[in-house]
Design a protein around this motif. Sequence first.
Motif, mmCIF file in Angstrom:
data_model
loop_
_atom_site.group_PDB
_atom_site.id
_atom_site.type_symbol
_atom_site.label_atom_id
_atom_site.label_comp_id
_atom_site.label_asym_id
_atom_site.label_seq_id
_atom_site.Cartn_x
_atom_site.Cartn_y
_atom_site.Cartn_z
ATOM 1 N N ASN A 50 -3.221 -5.066 5.057
ATOM 2 C CA ASN A 50 -3.685 -6.419 5.363
ATOM 3 C C ASN A 50 -4.689 -6.918 4.317
ATOM 4 O OD1 ASN A 50 -2.101 -6.680 7.667
ATOM 5 N ND2 ASN A 50 -3.678 -5.873 9.025
ATOM 6 N N GLU A 51 -5.551 -6.014 3.857
ATOM 7 C CA GLU A 51 -6.489 -6.390 2.791
ATOM 8 C C GLU A 51 -5.745 -6.733 1.509
ATOM 9 O OE1 GLU A 51 -10.033 -3.394 4.419
ATOM 10 O OE2 GLU A 51 -8.917 -2.914 2.598
ATOM 11 N N ALA A 52 -4.683 -5.982 1.227
ATOM 12 C CA ALA A 52 -3.881 -6.267 0.028
ATOM 13 C C ALA A 52 -3.215 -7.635 0.136
ATOM 14 C CB ALA A 52 -2.833 -5.174 -0.167
ATOM 15 N N GLU A 53 -2.728 -7.971 1.321
ATOM 16 C CA GLU A 53 -2.091 -9.284 1.529
ATOM 17 C C GLU A 53 -3.104 -10.408 1.276
ATOM 18 O OE1 GLU A 53 1.032 -10.017 2.205
ATOM 19 O OE2 GLU A 53 1.958 -8.281 3.172
ATOM 20 N N THR A 96 0.855 -1.197 0.000
ATOM 21 C CA THR A 96 0.000 0.000 0.000
ATOM 22 C C THR A 96 0.883 1.238 0.000
ATOM 23 O OG1 THR A 96 -0.129 -0.110 2.417
ATOM 24 C CG2 THR A 96 -2.005 -0.995 1.183
ATOM 25 N N ASN A 97 0.354 2.330 -0.548
ATOM 26 C CA ASN A 97 1.080 3.594 -0.560
ATOM 27 C C ASN A 97 0.090 4.748 -0.455
ATOM 28 O OD1 ASN A 97 3.035 5.584 -0.855
ATOM 29 N ND2 ASN A 97 2.960 5.517 -3.085
ATOM 30 N N PRO A 98 -0.091 5.385 0.752
ATOM 31 C CA PRO A 98 0.413 4.959 2.066
ATOM 32 C C PRO A 98 -0.471 3.839 2.603
ATOM 33 C CG PRO A 98 -0.910 6.939 2.278
ATOM 34 C CD PRO A 98 -0.878 6.622 0.804
ATOM 35 N N ASN A 99 -0.574 3.663 3.913
ATOM 36 C CA ASN A 99 -1.448 2.629 4.486
ATOM 37 C C ASN A 99 -2.436 3.271 5.461
ATOM 38 O OD1 ASN A 99 -2.522 0.132 5.206
ATOM 39 N ND2 ASN A 99 -1.006 -0.201 6.805
ATOM 40 N N PRO A 100 -3.760 3.289 5.180
ATOM 41 C CA PRO A 100 -4.375 2.790 3.946
ATOM 42 C C PRO A 100 -4.074 3.717 2.770
ATOM 43 C CG PRO A 100 -6.024 3.808 5.338
ATOM 44 C CD PRO A 100 -4.756 3.797 6.144
ATOM 45 N N VAL A 118 8.307 -7.133 -5.135
ATOM 46 C CA VAL A 118 8.548 -6.220 -6.261
ATOM 47 C C VAL A 118 7.302 -6.102 -7.133
ATOM 48 C CG1 VAL A 118 9.833 -5.951 -8.419
ATOM 49 C CG2 VAL A 118 11.041 -6.512 -6.311
ATOM 50 N N LEU A 119 6.632 -7.223 -7.392
ATOM 51 C CA LEU A 119 5.434 -7.210 -8.236
ATOM 52 C C LEU A 119 4.296 -6.429 -7.590
ATOM 53 C CD1 LEU A 119 5.587 -10.907 -9.456
ATOM 54 C CD2 LEU A 119 5.804 -8.889 -10.919
ATOM 55 N N SER A 120 4.149 -6.546 -6.264
ATOM 56 C CA SER A 120 3.073 -5.823 -5.576
ATOM 57 C C SER A 120 3.335 -4.321 -5.588
ATOM 58 C CB SER A 120 2.920 -6.324 -4.135
ATOM 59 O OG SER A 120 4.041 -5.982 -3.334
ATOM 60 N N LYS A 121 4.591 -3.927 -5.418
ATOM 61 C CA LYS A 121 4.932 -2.501 -5.418
ATOM 62 C C LYS A 121 4.865 -1.919 -6.827
ATOM 63 C CE LYS A 121 7.758 -2.584 -1.239
ATOM 64 N NZ LYS A 121 9.117 -2.663 -0.678
#
Length: 215
Positions: free
Chosen positions: A47-50, A14-18, A125-128
């Motif tokens: 956490n939702e992204a995970e 996430t960027n930022p969180n949330p 890396v893929l998530s970012k």
Amino acid sequence: MNNSTWQAWFDGATNPNPGARGIGGVLKGPAGERIEISENIGFGTNNEAEYAALMAVLDAAIDAKVQKLEVFGDSQLVIKQVSGEWLINSKALVPMCQSVLDLKAQIPSVALRWIPREQNAEADVLSKRAIGVTEPAVVDRAIWMKITDIGKPFGLSGIALGKKMDLAKLRENGKPTQLALDKGCALRVENGFGHDTYWHRQLLPAALREALLLD
């Protein structure tokens, strides 16, 4: 891993969180198969992204008709909640956990395993990347430094050296000028949220001497 086991790695960012959420995943098969996941899924928490990333790799495994799967992630919260070891305190995560369990049930054999973050680099890396955050480049700090460090051998503070750089037209409004870049004095490195600027330990003093601003 036997010759029929697939492996998967998942991560969320996430960027930022949330904030903007990205999911990343890699699914690898015993015959060299490779499926990558990198997707922006909109606003929410880390956490939702995970959870969403884990759901995505399970979905991909189901599509690939995987029969035996090992899944690795660096989120203890997700892995321990899915395994029933930890309670789910966030109401938003309850349906997501149930969705993971429903997907898991469609694969005959699934093992979830926690790994340290440094062992989850591909999915990270893929998530970012999905939300436009790139890993900073590796900078040789023996050569490229902040101006405070370059000024010390000359008895100059970062502020004093910065003023000389401004006079030499190597810097403007705190940023390197095209002249500085052309002379090889400055290096701008993307950090995912903008740039970090480093200065060459030898070429910056040389450029200041050329401008008669450094002894």
